[in-house]
Design a protein around this motif. Structure first.
Motif, PDB file in Angstrom:
ATOM      1  N   ALA A  33       2.294  -3.846   0.169  1.00  0.00           N
ATOM      2  CA  ALA A  33       2.723  -2.913   1.217  1.00  0.00           C
ATOM      3  C   ALA A  33       1.545  -2.690   2.152  1.00  0.00           C
ATOM      4  O   ALA A  33       0.427  -2.449   1.699  1.00  0.00           O
ATOM      5  N   LEU A  35       0.407  -0.241   5.072  1.00  0.00           N
ATOM      6  CA  LEU A  35       0.796   1.056   5.647  1.00  0.00           C
ATOM      7  C   LEU A  35      -0.028   1.359   6.884  1.00  0.00           C
ATOM      8  O   LEU A  35      -1.252   1.296   6.857  1.00  0.00           O
ATOM      9  N   GLU A 120       3.821 -10.022   7.970  1.00  0.00           N
ATOM     10  CA  GLU A 120       5.218  -9.812   7.566  1.00  0.00           C
ATOM     11  C   GLU A 120       5.893 -11.138   7.260  1.00  0.00           C
ATOM     12  O   GLU A 120       6.634 -11.253   6.286  1.00  0.00           O
ATOM     13  N   THR A 125       5.254  -6.202   3.194  1.00  0.00           N
ATOM     14  CA  THR A 125       6.123  -5.121   3.664  1.00  0.00           C
ATOM     15  C   THR A 125       5.291  -4.183   4.530  1.00  0.00           C
ATOM     16  O   THR A 125       4.441  -3.460   4.037  1.00  0.00           O
ATOM     17  N   LEU A 126       5.527  -4.240   5.824  1.00  0.00           N
ATOM     18  CA  LEU A 126       4.768  -3.397   6.752  1.00  0.00           C
ATOM     19  C   LEU A 126       5.545  -2.111   7.012  1.00  0.00           C
ATOM     20  O   LEU A 126       6.709  -2.153   7.378  1.00  0.00           O
ATOM     21  N   ALA A 127       4.900  -0.986   6.804  1.00  0.00           N
ATOM     22  CA  ALA A 127       5.537   0.291   7.129  1.00  0.00           C
ATOM     23  C   ALA A 127       4.700   0.995   8.184  1.00  0.00           C
ATOM     24  O   ALA A 127       3.519   1.258   7.968  1.00  0.00           O
ATOM     25  N   THR A 128       5.318   1.273   9.330  1.00  0.00           N
ATOM     26  CA  THR A 128       4.588   1.972  10.391  1.00  0.00           C
ATOM     27  C   THR A 128       4.968   3.448  10.404  1.00  0.00           C
ATOM     28  O   THR A 128       5.876   3.861   9.682  1.00  0.00           O
TER      29      THR A 128
ATOM     30  N   PHE B  72      15.206   2.436  14.413  1.00  0.00           N
ATOM     31  CA  PHE B  72      14.546   2.327  13.107  1.00  0.00           C
ATOM     32  C   PHE B  72      14.145   3.718  12.613  1.00  0.00           C
ATOM     33  O   PHE B  72      14.281   4.048  11.442  1.00  0.00           O
ATOM     34  N   LEU B 193       7.662   8.183   2.997  1.00  0.00           N
ATOM     35  CA  LEU B 193       7.091   6.848   2.887  1.00  0.00           C
ATOM     36  C   LEU B 193       8.080   5.862   2.257  1.00  0.00           C
ATOM     37  O   LEU B 193       8.271   4.753   2.742  1.00  0.00           O
ATOM     38  N   ILE B 196      10.886   4.996   4.593  1.00  0.00           N
ATOM     39  CA  ILE B 196      10.428   4.044   5.621  1.00  0.00           C
ATOM     40  C   ILE B 196      10.509   2.633   5.054  1.00  0.00           C
ATOM     41  O   ILE B 196      11.000   1.703   5.699  1.00  0.00           O
ATOM     42  N   ILE B 197      10.048   2.473   3.828  1.00  0.00           N
ATOM     43  CA  ILE B 197      10.043   1.134   3.217  1.00  0.00           C
ATOM     44  C   ILE B 197      11.469   0.657   2.929  1.00  0.00           C
ATOM     45  O   ILE B 197      11.808  -0.491   3.205  1.00  0.00           O
ATOM     46  N   LYS B 200      13.366  -0.829   5.795  1.00  0.00           N
ATOM     47  CA  LYS B 200      13.070  -2.214   6.168  1.00  0.00           C
ATOM     48  C   LYS B 200      14.250  -3.124   5.852  1.00  0.00           C
ATOM     49  O   LYS B 200      14.427  -4.166   6.461  1.00  0.00           O
TER      50      LYS B 200
END
Ligand SMILES: Cc1cc2nc3c(=O)[nH]c(=O)nc-3n(C[C@H](O)[C@H](O)[C@H](O)COP(=O)(O)OP(=O)(O)OC[C@H]3O[C@@H](n4cnc5c(N)ncnc54)[C@H](O)[C@@H]3O)c2cc1C
Ligand SMILES: Cc1cc2nc3c(=O)[nH]c(=O)nc-3n(C[C@H](O)[C@H](O)[C@H](O)COP(=O)(O)OP(=O)(O)OC[C@H]3O[C@@H](n4cnc5c(N)ncnc54)[C@H](O)[C@@H]3O)c2cc1C
Ligand SMILES: Nc1ncnc2c1ncn2[C@@H]1O[C@H](COP(=O)(O)O)[C@@H](O)[C@H]1O
Lengths: 431, 265, 346
Positions: A33, A35, A120, A125-128, B72, B193, B196-197, B200
């Motif tokens: 991940a 973040l 990616e 898994t990129l979470a912004t 999103f 958090l 958010i994941i 995806k």
């Protein structure tokens, strides 16, 4: 992410260091991940900036064919300036118009976003908009991170890599380092000035697509720092960098310094008529090799600016190199299924062998000297300019007389021995 | 079970207009885009309803590809899926054409809705017309200026409070209905958090004009009964005194004028 | 879905739509000023169009207002009375008014831009498949006999002129944009009682209860004789202290521009302008405010406008009475000082 919110590794910060680490691990088959607190990677990131080919080329071969880059750097300039004059040195290389080039200007908002998209693609898994505010510890080991209240904001992993930049709240939380003190960091203030591509090429004597990187000294009132002008595709990045503690002594607002710099007769013609597009400020690690903290502990490593691995103006390359080695160390740990400090110490060993630490050490040799030597950033630039102005001024007085006067000026104000010593002590500053 | 469609728009962030520290001018370029504030309230309300009654939340937007970011964000707040209507043919639509486009998409993709939620207004134009026009085109009732919502799914009804000027109406209405919600209805949550994941993996479906179908003449500029004929600076008012320098003399002169004109005492 | 087909139709028989229609909204049991102002606007349009000015009034018992509407300029008054029109509901009102409009085909329909009317007009426009220009501040007729609807542009600096391809041309007009005509009881109007057919089931929503409340907060802003507003020129919240000192010294209510409110430097009730309050104090100060049209429309009826701004090209200088080009951080404290001297003398 499994049902318990667990990954193999969590990387905090999608800058050059974090994205490289995440990419390296994902390619090795780890579930990662990444973040990032910004709305997208690079949203608020700032650099000069020139992106060097090394080591990015090793990570993404032929990156220059697809990455959002501004101009290839073929012209390196260095200016020694006094209040109203400037001595300019220009060195052209790679000027034959063939890729790949050694460096490219880039805009971080575009580059970081693109670079993270590569991670990616590799399965990260990129979470912004994910602001990590703490690490989670268990039995003395780092086991995860927290981004707010409640279990839904917790994420777990065998390994956490903090690549959260110069302030690195996480490295501080983990006890690996302290928050930066004012003499460990410089403040960079920068403005992007919009100009048509043709104007940029004409003003800097460039061919289409070519770019200039210009560093200057003598614009910081004798304090440790300097200025820069970099050419982007349709804009210039103009900025001033100054050691934070010195800025505090100066009692000037950073933008006042930048204002002065922009108005300097050797700088102003470059930006004349341009439209200010954005203004930003960012800290730069200036702690040298001595400032580099311990890079790992049980379940955690740090990379890039977070570990002060920056040797201005080289930063992104050192961040990527350290991120890559951290990623490799993680893969090694994964293979042994052991994420203890002992196993992760391989990161430290690889770093010691790398360009990163060697460059940091070289730079360090001059760091302290420069920090406490006002001659370098004030007296010398002024003197050089003063002497040149005098010698070049044609007024009927003989050159011999002028040369003599120059010599005595130099002797009075500095002294030959002291100058030699200064020159030796700052050799680390040489490009 | 209550199925909701929330219509959201991406708008420029007015609070982010930055001042150039050098020139003191406003830098409007690069102003980030955000989810329209009233729409964030809409999505929060839909999520609360879902948490209480179950159901599925679809967020719907018409806009450029970048509007995906706003969608999103809605997913991270708890919406289940998102649809972005994006095509050059939709551009420059006025509220009627926008409402036509959105209504058509709702019919096509989520005709099982019980509730449509819109913001009272979008901060870029502040017309507050679009939602109401969607309801009319779908031939369902609407309530605008909603400040409180209570659902009774078994009785297929909703009780809302509508606030206008100096009074609050309590209104009972049948499902399906469209609600225009405004500030004060709820406090939108921050995404977690893990959400958010998870988001995806949620779908953001991008739909172009071919896929949406319908009469091409009713979309975008073509389908808009109103159009902007001219844009020009407002005329100056004559007779103002302008003093440069901002000196003490100017200030005393001003005070003198104000006293003379008996504007202050 | 009855309404989604053939939206843009009414363009073919434009010529057959004639007349200027004003929707008269009731507030506290009587026609509100904003509607009477529109009768004046209608007369302005009539000068170029030469078409009849009519008014429509809906309610439970409203016939008694017909004379008053005539006195303010209505030449024909449609009176629609029904039990079910006692309170505004979009369904009942749209059903009745759309029938009046379709039956008489005015080319222009004006609504005051009040909350209920903006709600109502939106539904009307969708029902009649026609355009609706929101929150306009001025109206004209062009050489092609079209209504030009003027409103602040989204950009903030400019005005935009909006035209409508379809008929009727509908617009909500910002209250205060026109001045109502002198009351003239000699003016007479044709009165037309509308036959209202409404059944309870036509109204899909049910009002269970209505509660009045007192509007709290920056009420003082609207009533105040002196208002001073702060803009983005202050740079950040911490620097507003000198503004507060100034306001206190001169006895002004504090207002703000929209971004100042959006950033939370001052509370929302203090916003002045298009989407905030419209004010007309005797004396108005715009400090560090650029003077965008959206701001301007909320303050331009003030008696005397003073502006402080360091940008000589700021639009505020185009409509102020006294402008000081200078740094507000220097000018404002000086002004406060000078005012204190005056206060001390008094
Ligand atoms: C004015 C200036 C000019 C420079 N010029 C150059 C140059 O020309 N060439 C060059 O190579 N280098 C240059 N540098 C240095 C270079 O920018 C840095 O060394 C480099 O960006 C470091 O990369 P990084 O990934 O370690 O950190 P960063 O790039 O700072 O990335 C850190 C990331 O972590 C994120 N983050 C931080 N905290 C959190 C959190 N709590 N939760 C989630 N995410 C978080 C941030 O948003 C950011 O995306 C310059 C720097 C400055 C300021
Ligand atoms: C649909 C819509 C509705 C809107 N409704 C409203 C509304 O109701 N009210 C409203 O106000 N706006 C409204 N706006 C926003 C409006 O368009 C402007 O963006 C806003 O009014 C600008 O606020 P400002 O003048 O404070 O800021 P800016 O436009 O940023 O102006 C700041 C000014 O301060 C000056 N300044 C800077 N530093 C100094 C200094 N040291 N000394 C002196 N002067 C200085 C600058 O020269 C500049 O002119 C609306 C916009 C839209 C799109
Ligand atoms: N392009 C759009 N896409 C989705 N929803 C929209 C769009 N435009 C307006 N809306 C909805 O309609 C509401 C009112 O918008 P407006 O009429 O523009 O003030 C918004 O709060 C949204 O819920």
């Amino acid at each position: 992410m499994d049902a318990e919110g667990k990954f193999d590794a969590i990387v905090v910060g999608a800058g050059p260091a974090g994205t490289t680490a995440a990419l390296t691990m994902a390619r090795g088959g780890m579930k990662v991940a990444l973040l990032e607190r910004g709305e997208y990677p690079g949203a608020k990131n700032v650099f000069g900036g020139v992106l060097y080919r090394w080591p990015l080329e090793e990570i993404i071969p032929k990156f220059w064919e697809t990455a959002p880059l501004e101009r290839q750097i073929v012209d390196h300039r260095f200016m020694v300036m006094s209040k109203d004059s400037g001595l300019l040195l220009s060195f052209k290389v790679d000027g034959r118009g063939k890729a790949p080039y050694n460096g490219y200007t880039a805009i971080r908002a575009k580059f970081d976003k693109w670079y993270a998209s590569k991670a990616e693609e590799a399965g990260v898994t990129l979470a912004t908009s994910a602001v990590v505010d703490d690490i989670i510890m268990k039995d003395g080991k780092v086991v995860g991170v927290r981004a707010g209240p409640g279990i839904e904001n917790e994420l777990y992993a065998d390994l956490v890599i903090a690549a959260d930049g110069v302030n690195s709240g996480l490295a501080v939380r983990a006890g690996l380092r302290e928050p930066p003190s004012p003499d460990q960091v410089a403040l960079g203030v920068k403005e992007v000035v919009e100009l048509p591509a043709e104007a940029i090429e004409a003003r800097f004597n460039l061919r289409k697509g070519e770019g200039t990187r210009m560093e200057t000294m003598g614009c910081t009132h004798g304090k440790m720092g300097g200025g820069f002008v970099y050419t982007n595709a349709n804009s210039l990045s103009v900025g001033v960098v100054i050691l934070l503690s010195h800025l505090m002594e100066l009692k000037m607002k950073p933008y006042e310094l930048l204002d002065e710099f922009k108005a300097h007769p050797s700088i102003e013609p470059f930006i004349e008529g341009g439209k200010a597009k954005e203004y930003s400020a960012h800290l730069i690690p200036e702690a040298g090799y001595k400032g580099v903290p311990r890079l790992y502990r049980d379940g955690m490593m740090i990379a890039g600016d977070a570990a002060y691995l920056c040797s201005y103006p080289e930063g992104t390359n050192l961040a990527m190199a350290s991120g890559m080695l951290a990623g490799k160390a993680a893969l090694h740990a994964k293979k042994n299924n052991d994420f203890s400090a002992k196993t992760l110490s391989v990161y430290h060993e690889m770093m010691n062998e790398s360009y990163v630490i060697k460059e940091m050490k070289r730079k360090d040799s001059s760091h302290t000297a420069m920090l406490n030597n006002p001659r370098i950033f004030g007296l010398y630039p002024d003197l050089i300019n003063e002497i040149l102005a005098d010698v070049l001024h044609v007024n009927g007085e003989t050159k011999t007389a002028k040369h003599k006067r120059a010599k005595s000026k130099f002797r009075d104000k500095v002294g030959l021995l002291r100058a030699l010593r200064d020159a030796y002590s700052t050799r680390g500053m040489a490009p | 079970m209550v199925n909701s469609v929330v219509c959201v728009k991406q708008v420029p962030d007015v609070a982010e207009l930055r001042i150039d520290p050098m020139t003191h001018n406003v830098i409007r370029e690069g102003v980030p885009s955000i989810l329209n504030p009233d729409d964030r309230i809409g999505i929060e309300e839909a999520v609360r309803i879902k948490e209480k009654h179950g159901g599925r939340i679809t967020v719907l937007s018409m806009g450029p590809p970048q509007a995906k970011a706003a969608l999103f964000e809605c997913l991270t707040m708890g919406a289940d899926n998102a649809i972005l209507l994006s095509d050059r043919a939709f551009a420059a639509a006025d509220t009627l054409a926008t409402a036509y486009t959105l209504a058509r998409a709702i019919k096509k993709y989520r005709n099982d809705f019980d509730l449509i939620i819109c913001g009272r207004r979008a901060i870029d134009a502040e017309t507050g017309q679009t939602g109401i026009q969607i309801a009319e085109q779908l031939d369902i009732p609407h309530v605008a200026y909603v400040k409180n919502v209570e659902l009774f799914p078994e009785q297929r009804k909703v009780v809302v409070k509508r606030e206008v000027e100096d009074h609050i109406e309590t209104i009972e209405a049948p499902l399906p209905i469209l609600l225009g919600v405004m500030e004060g209805l709820n406090k939108p949550r921050l995404a977690t958090l893990r959400e958010i994941i998870r988001s995806k993996n949620k779908e953001i479906k991008v739909v172009n004009v071919v896929e949406l179908g319908g009469d091409l003449n009713l979309y975008g500029l073509k389908g808009s009964p109103t159009w902007v004929a001219k844009v020009y600076p407002p005329p100056p008012k004559a007779g103002g005194i302008i003093k440069s320098g901002g000196t003490r003399e100017t200030v005393t002169e001003l005070v003198k004028i104000l006293v003379e004109k008996k504007l202050i005492n | 879905m009855s309404q989604t087909s053939n939206l843009i139709t009414g363009t073919a028989d434009i010529e057959s739509w004639k007349g200027i229609f004003v929707y008269v909204e009731l507030k506290d049991g009587k026609p509100r000023d904003a509607s009477l102002e529109l009768l004046a606007a209608a007369h302005r349009l009539k000068e170029s169009l030469g078409e009849e000015v009519s008014a429509g009034i809906l309610g439970k018992e409203v016939a008694g207002f017909a004379g008053m509407l005539a006195s303010y300029g209505a030449e024909r008054v449609y009176v629609a009375e029904h039990e079910l029109l006692e309170h505004f509901t979009p369904d009942a009102y749209t059903s009745v008014l759309s029938r009046i409009i379709l039956g008489n085909k005015p080319s222009i329909v004006l609504y005051p831009a009040t909350p209920n009317c903006r709600d109502f007009a939106s539904k009307m426009a969708a029902r009649l498949k026609t355009g609706l220009a929101a929150d306009c501040i001025d109206l004209k007729i062009n050489e092609k006999k079209q209504m030009v609807q003027i409103r602040p542009d989204f950009g903030g600096k400019d005005l935009s002129e909006i035209l409508t391809k379809t008929r009727p041309q509908m617009v909500t007009v910002r209250p205060g944009s026109f001045t109502k005509l002198e009351l003239d009881t000699s003016r007479k109007a044709k009165i037309k009682k509308v036959d209202v057919k409404l059944k309870p089931e036509d109204i899909r929503i049910r009002i269970l209860d209505i509660k009045q409340f007192k509007v709290e907060g920056a009420d003082d802003l609207v009533k105040s004789e002196i208002v001073a507003s702060a803009g983005m020129g202050f740079g950040n919240k911490d620097r507003l202290q000198i503004f507060e000192d100034f306001a206190k010294t001169i006895g002004a209510s504090m207002g703000a521009s929209r971004p100042v409110v959006e950033r939370g430097w001052l509370s929302r009730e203090r916003q002045v302008g298009q989407s905030g309050k419209t004010i007309a104090p005797k004396l108005y100060f715009a400090i560090g405010i650029s003077g965008s049209v959206q701001h301007r429309v909320g303050v331009e009826n003030s008696g005397f406008i003073v502006a402080i701004n360091n940008d000589p090209n700021a639009p505020i200088f185009k409509f102020c009475n006294y402008g000081i080009v200078g740094d507000l951080f220097k000018v404002l404290p000086m002004l406060t000082e000078e005012l204190k001297k005056v206060n001390n003398k008094a």
